[in-house]
Design a protein around this motif. Structure first.
Motif, PDB file in Angstrom:
ATOM      1  N   GLN A 110      -2.603   7.246 -14.383  1.00 27.23           N
ATOM      2  CA  GLN A 110      -2.012   6.002 -13.891  1.00 27.23           C
ATOM      3  C   GLN A 110      -1.784   6.090 -12.378  1.00 27.23           C
ATOM      4  OE1 GLN A 110       0.985   4.265 -16.436  1.00 27.23           O
ATOM      5  NE2 GLN A 110       2.253   3.866 -14.646  1.00 27.23           N
ATOM      6  N   GLY A 111      -1.348   7.247 -11.915  1.00 20.14           N
ATOM      7  CA  GLY A 111      -1.155   7.450 -10.485  1.00 20.14           C
ATOM      8  C   GLY A 111      -2.443   7.307  -9.703  1.00 20.14           C
ATOM      9  N   LEU A 112      -3.529   7.793 -10.291  1.00 21.11           N
ATOM     10  CA  LEU A 112      -4.826   7.671  -9.645  1.00 21.11           C
ATOM     11  C   LEU A 112      -5.200   6.205  -9.443  1.00 21.11           C
ATOM     12  CD1 LEU A 112      -7.212   9.320  -8.562  1.00 21.11           C
ATOM     13  CD2 LEU A 112      -8.202   9.210 -10.841  1.00 21.11           C
ATOM     14  N   TYR A 113      -4.961   5.387 -10.450  1.00 19.67           N
ATOM     15  CA  TYR A 113      -5.225   3.949 -10.331  1.00 19.67           C
ATOM     16  C   TYR A 113      -4.368   3.323  -9.236  1.00 19.67           C
ATOM     17  CZ  TYR A 113      -8.229   3.879 -14.415  1.00 19.67           C
ATOM     18  OH  TYR A 113      -9.255   4.090 -15.292  1.00 19.67           O
TER      19      TYR A 113
ATOM     20  N   ALA B 169       0.833  -1.214   0.000  1.00 18.87           N
ATOM     21  CA  ALA B 169       0.000   0.000   0.000  1.00 18.87           C
ATOM     22  C   ALA B 169       0.862   1.257   0.000  1.00 18.87           C
ATOM     23  CB  ALA B 169      -0.936  -0.002   1.214  1.00 18.87           C
ATOM     24  N   VAL B 170       1.874   1.291   0.834  1.00 23.51           N
ATOM     25  CA  VAL B 170       2.767   2.456   0.881  1.00 23.51           C
ATOM     26  C   VAL B 170       3.461   2.650  -0.463  1.00 23.51           C
ATOM     27  CG1 VAL B 170       4.910   3.338   1.907  1.00 23.51           C
ATOM     28  CG2 VAL B 170       3.098   2.446   3.381  1.00 23.51           C
ATOM     29  N   LEU B 171       3.916   1.567  -1.070  1.00 23.16           N
ATOM     30  CA  LEU B 171       4.537   1.659  -2.394  1.00 23.16           C
ATOM     31  C   LEU B 171       3.584   2.285  -3.402  1.00 23.16           C
ATOM     32  CD1 LEU B 171       6.429  -1.733  -2.835  1.00 23.16           C
ATOM     33  CD2 LEU B 171       7.422   0.551  -2.984  1.00 23.16           C
TER      34      LEU B 171
ATOM     35  N   THR C 225       3.427  13.586 -21.432  1.00 22.73           N
ATOM     36  CA  THR C 225       2.700  12.449 -20.856  1.00 22.73           C
ATOM     37  C   THR C 225       2.238  12.712 -19.421  1.00 22.73           C
ATOM     38  OG1 THR C 225       4.774  11.427 -20.138  1.00 22.73           O
ATOM     39  CG2 THR C 225       3.914  10.770 -22.308  1.00 22.73           C
ATOM     40  N   LYS C 226       2.299  13.949 -19.012  1.00 17.15           N
ATOM     41  CA  LYS C 226       1.955  14.302 -17.630  1.00 17.15           C
ATOM     42  C   LYS C 226       0.537  13.880 -17.244  1.00 17.15           C
ATOM     43  CE  LYS C 226       2.197  18.239 -14.509  1.00 17.15           C
ATOM     44  NZ  LYS C 226       2.539  19.657 -14.378  1.00 17.15           N
ATOM     45  N   SER C 227      -0.440  14.116 -18.106  1.00 11.75           N
ATOM     46  CA  SER C 227      -1.825  13.759 -17.765  1.00 11.75           C
ATOM     47  C   SER C 227      -2.032  12.243 -17.776  1.00 11.75           C
ATOM     48  CB  SER C 227      -2.821  14.450 -18.691  1.00 11.75           C
ATOM     49  OG  SER C 227      -2.623  14.038 -20.022  1.00 11.75           O
ATOM     50  N   MET C 228      -1.355  11.536 -18.674  1.00 13.70           N
ATOM     51  CA  MET C 228      -1.446  10.067 -18.674  1.00 13.70           C
ATOM     52  C   MET C 228      -0.845   9.490 -17.399  1.00 13.70           C
ATOM     53  SD  MET C 228      -0.919   8.582 -22.535  1.00 13.70           S
ATOM     54  CE  MET C 228       0.811   8.897 -22.505  1.00 13.70           C
ATOM     55  N   ALA C 229       0.290  10.033 -16.979  1.00 13.42           N
ATOM     56  CA  ALA C 229       0.935   9.566 -15.748  1.00 13.42           C
ATOM     57  C   ALA C 229       0.044   9.844 -14.538  1.00 13.42           C
ATOM     58  CB  ALA C 229       2.299  10.233 -15.582  1.00 13.42           C
ATOM     59  N   ALA C 230      -0.610  10.989 -14.530  1.00  9.41           N
ATOM     60  CA  ALA C 230      -1.512  11.326 -13.427  1.00  9.41           C
ATOM     61  C   ALA C 230      -2.668  10.339 -13.355  1.00  9.41           C
ATOM     62  CB  ALA C 230      -2.029  12.755 -13.574  1.00  9.41           C
TER      63      ALA C 230
ATOM     64  N   TRP D 204       1.876   9.502  -5.759  1.00 13.46           N
ATOM     65  CA  TRP D 204       2.527  10.807  -5.607  1.00 13.46           C
ATOM     66  C   TRP D 204       3.479  11.069  -6.765  1.00 13.46           C
ATOM     67  CZ3 TRP D 204       7.809  11.664  -4.936  1.00 13.46           C
ATOM     68  CH2 TRP D 204       8.147  13.006  -4.749  1.00 13.46           C
ATOM     69  N   LEU D 205       4.283  10.078  -7.098  1.00 13.37           N
ATOM     70  CA  LEU D 205       5.275  10.238  -8.151  1.00 13.37           C
ATOM     71  C   LEU D 205       4.617  10.543  -9.496  1.00 13.37           C
ATOM     72  CD1 LEU D 205       8.384   9.946  -8.272  1.00 13.37           C
ATOM     73  CD2 LEU D 205       8.018   7.599  -9.010  1.00 13.37           C
ATOM     74  N   GLU D 206       3.570   9.808  -9.818  1.00 17.36           N
ATOM     75  CA  GLU D 206       2.942   9.953 -11.133  1.00 17.36           C
ATOM     76  C   GLU D 206       1.964  11.130 -11.208  1.00 17.36           C
ATOM     77  OE1 GLU D 206       3.298   5.222 -12.225  1.00 17.36           O
ATOM     78  OE2 GLU D 206       1.428   5.970 -11.385  1.00 17.36           O
ATOM     79  N   MET D 207       1.345  11.490 -10.109  1.00 15.72           N
ATOM     80  CA  MET D 207       0.370  12.575 -10.144  1.00 15.72           C
ATOM     81  C   MET D 207       0.981  13.941  -9.848  1.00 15.72           C
ATOM     82  SD  MET D 207      -3.121  11.049  -8.504  1.00 15.72           S
ATOM     83  CE  MET D 207      -4.137  12.335  -9.218  1.00 15.72           C
ATOM     84  N   PHE D 208       1.980  13.980  -8.976  1.00 16.37           N
ATOM     85  CA  PHE D 208       2.470  15.271  -8.499  1.00 16.37           C
ATOM     86  C   PHE D 208       3.948  15.538  -8.785  1.00 16.37           C
ATOM     87  CE2 PHE D 208      -0.984  13.844  -5.656  1.00 16.37           C
ATOM     88  CZ  PHE D 208      -1.931  14.786  -6.018  1.00 16.37           C
ATOM     89  N   ALA D 209       4.715  14.501  -9.111  1.00 13.10           N
ATOM     90  CA  ALA D 209       6.153  14.699  -9.306  1.00 13.10           C
ATOM     91  C   ALA D 209       6.634  14.119 -10.636  1.00 13.10           C
ATOM     92  CB  ALA D 209       6.921  14.065  -8.145  1.00 13.10           C
ATOM     93  N   TRP D 210       5.723  13.996 -11.588  1.00 12.35           N
ATOM     94  CA  TRP D 210       6.057  13.359 -12.863  1.00 12.35           C
ATOM     95  C   TRP D 210       7.157  14.105 -13.620  1.00 12.35           C
ATOM     96  CZ3 TRP D 210       6.029   8.820 -14.703  1.00 12.35           C
ATOM     97  CH2 TRP D 210       6.163   8.582 -16.069  1.00 12.35           C
ATOM     98  N   THR D 211       7.101  15.408 -13.626  1.00 14.18           N
ATOM     99  CA  THR D 211       8.084  16.168 -14.407  1.00 14.18           C
ATOM    100  C   THR D 211       9.306  16.566 -13.582  1.00 14.18           C
ATOM    101  OG1 THR D 211       6.896  18.221 -13.967  1.00 14.18           O
ATOM    102  CG2 THR D 211       6.358  17.054 -16.014  1.00 14.18           C
TER     103      THR D 211
END
Length: 123
Positions: free
Chosen positions: A53-56, A13-15, A46-51, A21-28
């Motif tokens: 994916q982060g949501l999932y 879960a922590v991972l 690809t920022k929005s695609m990563a976000a 966090w990495l994909e939604m807020f720190a992608w760039t």
């Protein structure tokens, strides 16, 4: 064995909260250092695609945390098995389609959690 399984579930879960966090807020920013093989010029487009994916990943993490909070022991195992199974499948597919390293980071801990839960439940 159940305590160890819950510890593994917590780690998974922590991972996945970290992946969120990495994909939604720190992608760039931070993700550039984590995903070194990804072309640097594609992070911004690809920022929005990563976000997404982060949501999932966040949904998976939330489901795993939820499984730890369920009072009924049978339902707790069922919910944990479902979400660990989702993580394992995603990790296996990621290892096949993107990088073998994904198996070790994502699928293996989830599979270990599944094995521990099944051993606890059926022994």
């Amino acid at each position: 064995m159940l305590l160890t399984a819950k510890f593994i579930i917590s780690i998974v879960a922590v991972l996945h909260f970290y992946f969120l966090w990495l994909e939604m807020f720190a992608w760039t920013t931070k993700a550039r250092k984590v995903f070194r093989n990804f072309p640097q010029d594609l992070f911004e487009p690809t920022k929005s695609m990563a976000a997404n994916q982060g949501l999932y990943n966040g949904f998976l993490a939330a489901g795993l945390v939820w499984s730890l909070l369920i009072q009924d022991s049978l339902w707790q195992v069922y919910v944990a098995l479902f979400f660990l199974g989702c993580v394992a499948v995603a990790g296996i597919y990621g290892a096949y389609s993107v990088s073998k390293k994904i198996f070790t980071i994502q699928a293996l801990p989830a599979l270990l959690g599944i094995v521990l839960l099944l051993l606890h439940h059926f022994l």
